[in-house]
Design a protein around this motif. Structure first.
Motif, PDB file in Angstrom:
ATOM      1  N   HIS A 146       2.945   3.189   2.224  1.00  0.00           N
ATOM      2  CA  HIS A 146       1.668   3.024   1.962  1.00  0.00           C
ATOM      3  C   HIS A 146       1.409   2.267   0.829  1.00  0.00           C
ATOM      4  CE1 HIS A 146       0.780   5.726   5.357  1.00  0.00           C
ATOM      5  NE2 HIS A 146       1.866   6.564   5.120  1.00  0.00           N
TER       6      HIS A 146
ATOM      7  N   CYS B 148      -3.927   1.100   8.978  1.00  0.00           N
ATOM      8  CA  CYS B 148      -2.748   1.822   8.642  1.00  0.00           C
ATOM      9  C   CYS B 148      -3.199   3.402   9.362  1.00  0.00           C
ATOM     10  CB  CYS B 148      -2.315   1.921   7.441  1.00  0.00           C
ATOM     11  SG  CYS B 148      -0.875   3.230   7.268  1.00  0.00           S
TER      12      CYS B 148
ATOM     13  N   CYS C  88      -3.091   5.862   7.850  1.00  0.00           N
ATOM     14  CA  CYS C  88      -3.877   6.505   6.725  1.00  0.00           C
ATOM     15  C   CYS C  88      -5.247   6.154   6.361  1.00  0.00           C
ATOM     16  CB  CYS C  88      -2.954   6.406   5.494  1.00  0.00           C
ATOM     17  SG  CYS C  88      -3.269   4.819   4.622  1.00  0.00           S
TER      18      CYS C  88
ATOM     19  N   HIS D 258      -1.156  -1.941   5.280  1.00  0.00           N
ATOM     20  CA  HIS D 258      -0.390  -1.176   4.717  1.00  0.00           C
ATOM     21  C   HIS D 258       1.068  -1.322   5.193  1.00  0.00           C
ATOM     22  CE1 HIS D 258      -2.247   2.408   2.423  1.00  0.00           C
ATOM     23  NE2 HIS D 258      -2.271   1.377   1.576  1.00  0.00           N
TER      24      HIS D 258
HETATM   25 ZN   LIG Z   1      -1.217   3.819   4.947  1.00  0.00          ZN
END
Ligand SMILES: [Zn+2]
Length: 313
Positions: free
Chosen positions: A159, A169, A171, A176
């Motif tokens: 990340h 990503c 997340c 990332h």
């Molecule tokens: Zn990420």
């Protein structure tokens, strides 16, 4: 009570459990999908635990590795690849279920610990372990031990941004490293190649979506289109590895996770691209990028070895 300790590795797609005896030998192994029907990850853990207990009797201690941020209390705070698992008190639940001591750590830290004790990082002082699977995880070895950071959350190496215009990503951030260099990214790159007529022999073998394994299978059979996809993917992997090597100056980088099965098909182009991206290549010792020795069981074995420390204390 048996002499065995259990190690359970909870990843984005599967839960893998091993039983390890007092001589650190793996004496039983079992696995299931992470999202076992309605019960989710807790049901998957119960299944694996039950199966190991049937094979080996009750464990003396249990170690758990889980893909995400694990705090000092053994609670899983957040994991981008386990979106349904938030603030889960894993250690507390597992101790209640088993009645024995339980330790919980990030899954990649467990893999790093396993490789450090009995795998490709044995004897290493300063090194990096990278897991390439559903996502990307990491373990940073500093002075022969795992570096954990202020809260235990260090080495979330998937990340950080390497490509601002890159894909989103897991997340939620854009660009990332994980989003362009994990196993899922390889599958997506295979799909993209097919959509522009550059897919060659790549086909989705077992699901509606092309996976990293599908691309690897076509490349292993010699398909030049699949080999080209892997070369582009290897460059993505190397980009992050070189950045991390510039920061950490490791003596070796070890890759664990499902993609290790690809062998030289992945490691040859990654090593080549890695040297292209590394700072001052001609002026520093060679940094090898090698496969993990414990394979996809590295995390589960490392979790069990951490649990064996609980038994000893
Ligand atoms: Zn990420």
């Amino acid at each position: 009570m048996s002499d065995c300790v259990y190690g359970i590795d909870i990843g984005g797609t599967k839960v893998l459990g091993v039983a390890v005896d007092a001589a650190s030998e793996v004496v039983a192994e079992t696995r299931t999908a992470s999202n076992v029907a309605a019960g989710g990850v807790e049901a998957a853990i119960a299944l694996v635990l039950g199966d190991l207990t049937r094979q080996c009797g009750p464990a003396a201690a249990v170690g758990v590795g889980i893909a995400g941020l694990v705090d000092g209390e053994g609670s899983m705070r957040f994991g981008p690849n386990l979106p349904d698992v938030l603030a889960l008190p894993v250690r507390q639940l597992m101790e209640a279920a088993t009645g024995v001591p339980v330790c919980v750590d990030n899954d990649a830290n467990c893999a790093g610990y396993g490789e450090l004790k009995m795998g490709a990082l044995r004897g290493a002082r300063n090194a990096l372990l990278v897991t390439l699977g559903t996502g990307i995880g990491g373990a940073i070895i500093v002075h022969g031990d795992i570096y954990r950071g202020a809260n235990g959350f260090a080495a979330e190496i998937g990340h950080f941004t390497v490509r601002q215009e890159g894909p989103v990503c897991a997340c939620g951030e854009v660009g990332h490293w994980e989003a362009i260099a994990c196993g899922n990214a390889l599958g997506r790159m295979g799909s993209e190649a097919i959509s522009v007529g550059q897919g060659g022999a790549i086909t989705a073998a077992n699901s509606s979506e092309v996976t990293g394994q599908d691309v690897a299978a076509a490349a292993a059979a010699g398909d030049p289109f699949a080999i080209a996809v892997i070369a582009a993917f290897a460059d993505n992997v190397a980009l992050g590895l070189a950045g991390l090597a510039n920061i950490l100056d490791p003596e070796v980088i070890v890759i664990a996770g499902g993609l290790v099965e690809m062998g030289p098909l992945l490691f040859d182009p990654v090593n080549l691209a890695f040297t292209r991206h590394l700072e001052g290549l001609a002026h520093r010792p060679h940094i090898p990028v090698r496969p993990a020795i414990l394979g996809e069981r590295a995390g589960a074995i490392g979790a069990a070895l951490q649990a064996s420390q609980l038994r000893a204390s």
